[in-house]
Design an enzyme around this catalytic site. Structure first.
Site, PDB file in Angstrom:
ATOM      1  CB  CYS A  21      42.370  53.371  34.419  1.00 37.73           C
ATOM      2  SG  CYS A  21      41.291  52.740  33.313  1.00 37.73           S
TER       3      CYS A  21
HETATM    4  C1  BEZ Z   1      39.873  49.245  35.196  1.00 35.08           C
HETATM    5  O1  BEZ Z   1      40.483  50.275  34.619  1.00 35.08           O
HETATM    6  O2  BEZ Z   1      40.266  48.404  36.012  1.00 35.08           O
HETATM    7  C2  BEZ Z   1      38.575  48.709  34.710  1.00 35.08           C
HETATM    8  C3  BEZ Z   1      37.713  49.586  34.045  1.00 35.08           C
HETATM    9  C4  BEZ Z   1      36.577  49.249  33.473  1.00 35.08           C
HETATM   10  C5  BEZ Z   1      36.231  47.869  33.483  1.00 35.08           C
HETATM   11  C6  BEZ Z   1      37.023  46.851  34.308  1.00 35.08           C
HETATM   12  C7  BEZ Z   1      38.251  47.544  34.765  1.00 35.08           C
END
Ligand code: BEZ
Length: 211
Positions: free
Chosen positions: A45
């Site tokens: 994200c």
């Molecule tokens: C991420 O944004 O890195 C992420 C969020 C939830 C699960 C796995 C990765």
């Protein structure tokens, strides 16, 4: 009920990093991209928000307003903003909604319980100026989105909203487009002064009409 293409995007009011936002008021007559993030302080994200911040001039050029959502609180979002700026080399320059009650996530069917029962998946909704949903894409949490693809789809949506054309596989702005099958050859001749090439009677290509 899950939202589908052509449905009216539900309006909502919620807090964001830029204060209270009501979707319809925020969008005005613009197009919109509403996209969800599973959680604050997560690596994928963080990269996505940096990328959208860098692409903001491209969205603005196309009369598109962007709006992110992560279920965590605005206080968390503000703390996360510093990390995004530090690691992605750009400030978060568009609003990020909070959704602690999962009100918006539920309204937009962004929680897929068999993937995760509390966090959102990576949803993308493109909303037209008529507030109808023009595109829905869903990615799993582990896969970052390709926002160049989102821009490419917006180019196609905006073109096909105004001309009786469709865009072929891997099309990019400026390339030839397809004459919709609903037009007869006679109608196509009148509509497309640059002419068209009939590769098959149902597969007719013409230069992009607004270039
Ligand atoms: C991420 O944004 O890195 C992420 C969020 C939830 C699960 C796995 C990765």
């Amino acid at each position: 009920m899950a939202l589908r293409l052509g449905d009216t995007a539900p309006d909502f009011t919620a807090q964001s990093t830029e204060g209270e936002i009501s979707l319809y008021q925020y969008l005005g007559d613009s197009w919109g991209v509403l996209f969800s993030h599973p959680k604050d302080f997560t690596p994928v994200c963080t990269t996505e928000l940096g990328r959208v911040a860098k692409l903001l001039p491209e969205f603005t050029k196309r009369n598109v307003k962007v709006l992110g959502l992560s279920v965590d609180s605005v206080d968390d979002h503000h703390r996360w903003k510093g990390d995004i700026e530090e690691t992605q080399g750009t400030a978060l320059n568009f609003p990020l909604l909070e959704d602690p009650s999962r009100k918006i996530s539920t309204l937009y069917d962004m929680i897929h319980p068999n993937a995760n029962d509390t966090l959102t998946v990576r949803s993308v909704f493109i909303i037209g100026p008529d507030k109808k949903i023009k595109l829905i894409i869903t990615y799993p949490a582990s896969t970052g989105r390709n926002f160049d693809e989102v821009l490419r789809v917006i180019d196609s949506l905006q073109l096909t909203a105004n001309y009786q054309v469709a865009t072929p596989v891997d099309w990019k702005d400026g390339q030839d487009v397809i004459v919709v099958p609903a037009l007869s050859d006679e109608q196509a001749k009148a509509k497309f002064p640059k002419g068209f090439k009939a590769i098959k009677p149902y597969l007719r290509v013409t230069p992009q009409p607004n270039k």
